[in-house]
Design a protein around this motif. Sequence first.
Motif, PDB file in Angstrom:
ATOM      1  N   ILE A 191      -6.634  -1.558   0.653  1.00 20.83           N
ATOM      2  CA  ILE A 191      -6.196  -1.395  -1.271  1.00 20.83           C
ATOM      3  C   ILE A 191      -7.449  -2.018  -1.462  1.00 20.83           C
ATOM      4  CG2 ILE A 191      -5.190  -2.963  -2.815  1.00 20.83           C
ATOM      5  CD1 ILE A 191      -3.102  -3.340  -0.990  1.00 20.83           C
ATOM      6  N   CYS A 192      -8.577  -2.970  -1.200  1.00 23.12           N
ATOM      7  CA  CYS A 192      -9.921  -3.416  -1.935  1.00 23.12           C
ATOM      8  C   CYS A 192     -10.245  -2.635  -1.340  1.00 23.12           C
ATOM      9  CB  CYS A 192      -9.082  -5.165  -2.267  1.00 23.12           C
ATOM     10  SG  CYS A 192     -10.110  -5.317   0.260  1.00 23.12           S
ATOM     11  N   LEU A 193     -10.179  -2.153  -0.441  1.00 22.33           N
ATOM     12  CA  LEU A 193     -11.687  -1.318  -0.177  1.00 22.33           C
ATOM     13  C   LEU A 193     -13.040  -1.932   0.193  1.00 22.33           C
ATOM     14  CD1 LEU A 193     -11.741   1.661  -2.536  1.00 22.33           C
ATOM     15  CD2 LEU A 193     -10.767   1.694  -0.419  1.00 22.33           C
ATOM     16  N   ASP A 194     -12.625  -3.496   1.266  1.00 20.90           N
ATOM     17  CA  ASP A 194     -13.682  -4.591   1.543  1.00 20.90           C
ATOM     18  C   ASP A 194     -12.922  -5.225   2.984  1.00 20.90           C
ATOM     19  OD1 ASP A 194     -16.177  -6.071   1.455  1.00 20.90           O
ATOM     20  OD2 ASP A 194     -15.168  -7.022  -0.115  1.00 20.90           O
ATOM     21  N   CYS A 212      -4.784  -6.964   3.878  1.00 20.35           N
ATOM     22  CA  CYS A 212      -5.213  -8.457   3.388  1.00 20.35           C
ATOM     23  C   CYS A 212      -3.739  -9.147   2.447  1.00 20.35           C
ATOM     24  CB  CYS A 212      -6.714  -8.861   1.771  1.00 20.35           C
ATOM     25  SG  CYS A 212      -7.963  -8.112   2.542  1.00 20.35           S
ATOM     26  N   ARG A 213      -3.529  -9.788   3.346  1.00 21.59           N
ATOM     27  CA  ARG A 213      -2.698 -11.187   2.537  1.00 21.59           C
ATOM     28  C   ARG A 213      -2.650 -10.925   0.712  1.00 21.59           C
ATOM     29  NH1 ARG A 213       0.991 -14.208   5.243  1.00 21.59           N
ATOM     30  NH2 ARG A 213       0.166 -14.671   7.188  1.00 21.59           N
ATOM     31  N   THR A 262       0.389  -9.079  -1.062  1.00 20.62           N
ATOM     32  CA  THR A 262       1.439 -10.056  -2.061  1.00 20.62           C
ATOM     33  C   THR A 262       1.449  -9.197  -3.634  1.00 20.62           C
ATOM     34  OG1 THR A 262       1.003 -11.529  -0.245  1.00 20.62           O
ATOM     35  CG2 THR A 262       1.695 -12.234  -2.650  1.00 20.62           C
ATOM     36  N   GLN A 263       0.105  -8.909  -3.908  1.00 20.41           N
ATOM     37  CA  GLN A 263      -0.218  -8.502  -5.509  1.00 20.41           C
ATOM     38  C   GLN A 263       0.458  -7.704  -5.480  1.00 20.41           C
ATOM     39  OE1 GLN A 263      -4.478  -8.807  -6.245  1.00 20.41           O
ATOM     40  NE2 GLN A 263      -4.363 -10.836  -6.343  1.00 20.41           N
ATOM     41  N   TRP A 303       3.008  -6.111  -3.358  1.00 17.82           N
ATOM     42  CA  TRP A 303       4.997  -6.148  -4.234  1.00 17.82           C
ATOM     43  C   TRP A 303       5.376  -6.250  -5.286  1.00 17.82           C
ATOM     44  CZ3 TRP A 303       5.216  -8.022   1.975  1.00 17.82           C
ATOM     45  CH2 TRP A 303       4.988  -6.890   2.814  1.00 17.82           C
ATOM     46  N   GLU A 304       4.165  -7.919  -5.982  1.00 25.95           N
ATOM     47  CA  GLU A 304       4.656  -8.331  -7.537  1.00 25.95           C
ATOM     48  C   GLU A 304       4.291  -7.195  -8.182  1.00 25.95           C
ATOM     49  OE1 GLU A 304       1.979 -11.572  -7.066  1.00 25.95           O
ATOM     50  OE2 GLU A 304       3.492 -12.664  -5.830  1.00 25.95           O
ATOM     51  N   MET A 305       3.476  -6.024  -8.424  1.00 23.88           N
ATOM     52  CA  MET A 305       3.162  -5.043  -9.573  1.00 23.88           C
ATOM     53  C   MET A 305       4.470  -4.425  -9.077  1.00 23.88           C
ATOM     54  SD  MET A 305      -1.003  -5.304  -8.908  1.00 23.88           S
ATOM     55  CE  MET A 305      -0.535  -4.188 -10.256  1.00 23.88           C
ATOM     56  N   LYS A 306       4.779  -4.304  -8.303  1.00 24.69           N
ATOM     57  CA  LYS A 306       5.454  -2.683  -8.148  1.00 24.69           C
ATOM     58  C   LYS A 306       7.246  -3.531  -7.513  1.00 24.69           C
ATOM     59  CE  LYS A 306       2.269   0.412  -5.508  1.00 24.69           C
ATOM     60  NZ  LYS A 306       2.648   0.676  -3.591  1.00 24.69           N
TER      61      LYS A 306
END
Length: 151
Positions: free
Chosen positions: A18-21, A36-37, A41-42, A44-47
């Motif tokens: 997701i963050c590519l880091d 990453c947690r 989490t973000q 799932w909250e957005m979708k």
Amino acid sequence: MASRQQLLRLTEEAVCSICLDFFTDPVTLNCGHNLCRSCITQSWEMKEINSCPECIEVFPERNLRINRAFATLAEEARKLKLDPKEKESKPHCEKHQEELKLFCETDKKLICVICRDSREHKTHNFLPISEAVEIYKEKLKSSLDSLTEKK
């Protein structure tokens, strides 16, 4: 000693899709993918749906398991100061770990400048890779045209 390509492949395993880091507080989803947690989490909250961003599997519950192995892997990659965003690097010589910059016309393979000066390639002819690419593109196009015509 690990080659640069091996290090880059290892680095890819320590990167969140997701963050590519490098992973921060990595967790494993029920499908087996790691993220990453905070990223999952973000997401799932957005979708407003619990699904894996990699395989799209939907989960009825938010079941996140801590993945200590990936946390350690990501930390070690950080210590090596590897760039997680460096996906495709230039090819390197297995012997000398130098960038391959030349095409040996005699052996029909890519070599580094150190190999060029070795006894193995002493009497060979060389081209910069970009020139060799153009020559072989033309040969390939000519062969393709000929085959298309015959077809």
